[in-house]
Design an enzyme around this catalytic site. Structure first.
Site: not given
Ligand code: FAD
Length: 286
Positions: A17, A48, A107-108, A144, A211
């Protein structure tokens, strides 16, 4: 190449990455690092996406350049929580026009003070938009093993993950973890509730002591005693810390491969020497 095809066809994958710069004057330095990592010919590279979306063009530019100039399979990320739907939809078209075949749909993090825009609350909405606008694009999403920091409990988190996958996700990549049993347990529970897509294990080599604190705070991951001892002993010596961090990550990866996990993604953080160190130790394995 679509990652859905790669992950199906290749026995084992190792990917890295990189992240875009915050400002354009840092672009050359970042490109230099990403190109050195591309020269290692990993199975794919993810790029990212800046949380606020303000550097979105950098993500696209880096991914497109790696694909065009190095023939690297790329996985540019896209986040939605800080952007309105028009912007996100425009970005999906841009990815498509650039010939980018994979998107990591996220989502972010919700910024302090709340999201500036309320078009998206969860990644599932972004996944549906990508599926509608660009049905051919291969979609990855985050998972996660220890539960997302906002989740009330792991079961609820896993149910939402299942819904997200069912909305059209082709593969998942995990948040970092430092104890492989956490991953094995998660994998078992994910398969049990019917999540069948490939799950790529995300490994973060810790290469400096500061870190550790940042990473643990952001991810909420459990830190094993063995890992803490390493940071306590070598944290003050940057070279020793980097060497120990690379070896710890490599050992984690070997254990994962040995247990039949086929796909590993290394959070290599624009550090070619870290990516190269890990890859060299796995040259006969992957
Ligand atoms: P979601 O899948 O939407 O989940 C977020 C929370 O909402 C969780 O607690 C989940 O249980 C809950 N949830 C999910 N769906 C629903 C629903 N339908 N109704 C109610 N609750 C729900 N961040 C960046 O800014 N840029 C990046 O490039 C980046 N890359 C990443 C790559 C990886 C592999 C990982 C693991 C994380 C990355 N992140 C990045 C961080 C990520 O954006 C954050 O962890 C963010 O808070 C959650 O994103 P998600 O897509 O998992 O969200």
């Amino acid at each position: 190449m679509k990652l859905s095809t790669l992950l199906k066809e290749k026995e084992r994958t190792l990917s890295f990455e990189v992240f875009p710069p915050k400002t354009s004057d840092r672009m050359e330095t970042v490109l230099e690092a990403t190109e050195k990592i591309a020269a290692l010919q990993p199975d794919f590279m993810s790029v990212t996406y800046g949380a606020g979306g303000g550097t979105s063009q950098f993500t696209v530019d880096i991914a497109a350049r790696l694909q065009e100039e190095y023939g690297t399979t790329v996985l540019p990320h896209l986040t939605c929580v800080s952007s309105d739907q028009d912007h996100v939809k425009r970005m999906i078209h841009v990815y498509e026009e650039k010939g980018l075949e994979n998107i990591m749909a996220l989502r972010g993090d919700i910024p302090a003070g709340g999201a500036p825009c309320h078009d998206y609350t969860h990644a599932i909405q972004l996944i549906r938009d990508i599926r509608e606008i660009a049905p051919e694009i291969c979609i990855g999403a985050a998972c996660y093993p220890e539960g997302h920091v906002e989740a009330h409990n792991r079961d609820e988190d896993l149910q939402y993950l299942k819904e997200k996958v069912d909305a059209g996700v082709d593969f998942l990549t995990t948040q970092l973890f430092y104890d492989n049993t956490i991953f094995y347990h998660f994998l078992y529970r994910a398969r049990e509730i019917g999540i069948r897509v490939p799950i790529i294990a995300g490994i973060m080599p810790i290469t400096n002591a500061s870190q550790v604190k940042r990473t643990v705070e952001m991810s909420g991951t459990i830190v094993p005693e063995r890992f803490l001892a390493m940071v306590d002993r070598f944290g003050e010596n940057p070279d020793a810390m980097k060497q120990a961090g690379v070896i710890y990550a490599t050992e984690q990866i070997i254990d994962l491969y040995a247990h039949g996990i086929r796909n590993i993604h290394v959070y290599s953080m624009n550090k070619p020497e870290v990516a190269a160190g890990i890859q060299a130790s796995l040259s006969a394995i992957v």
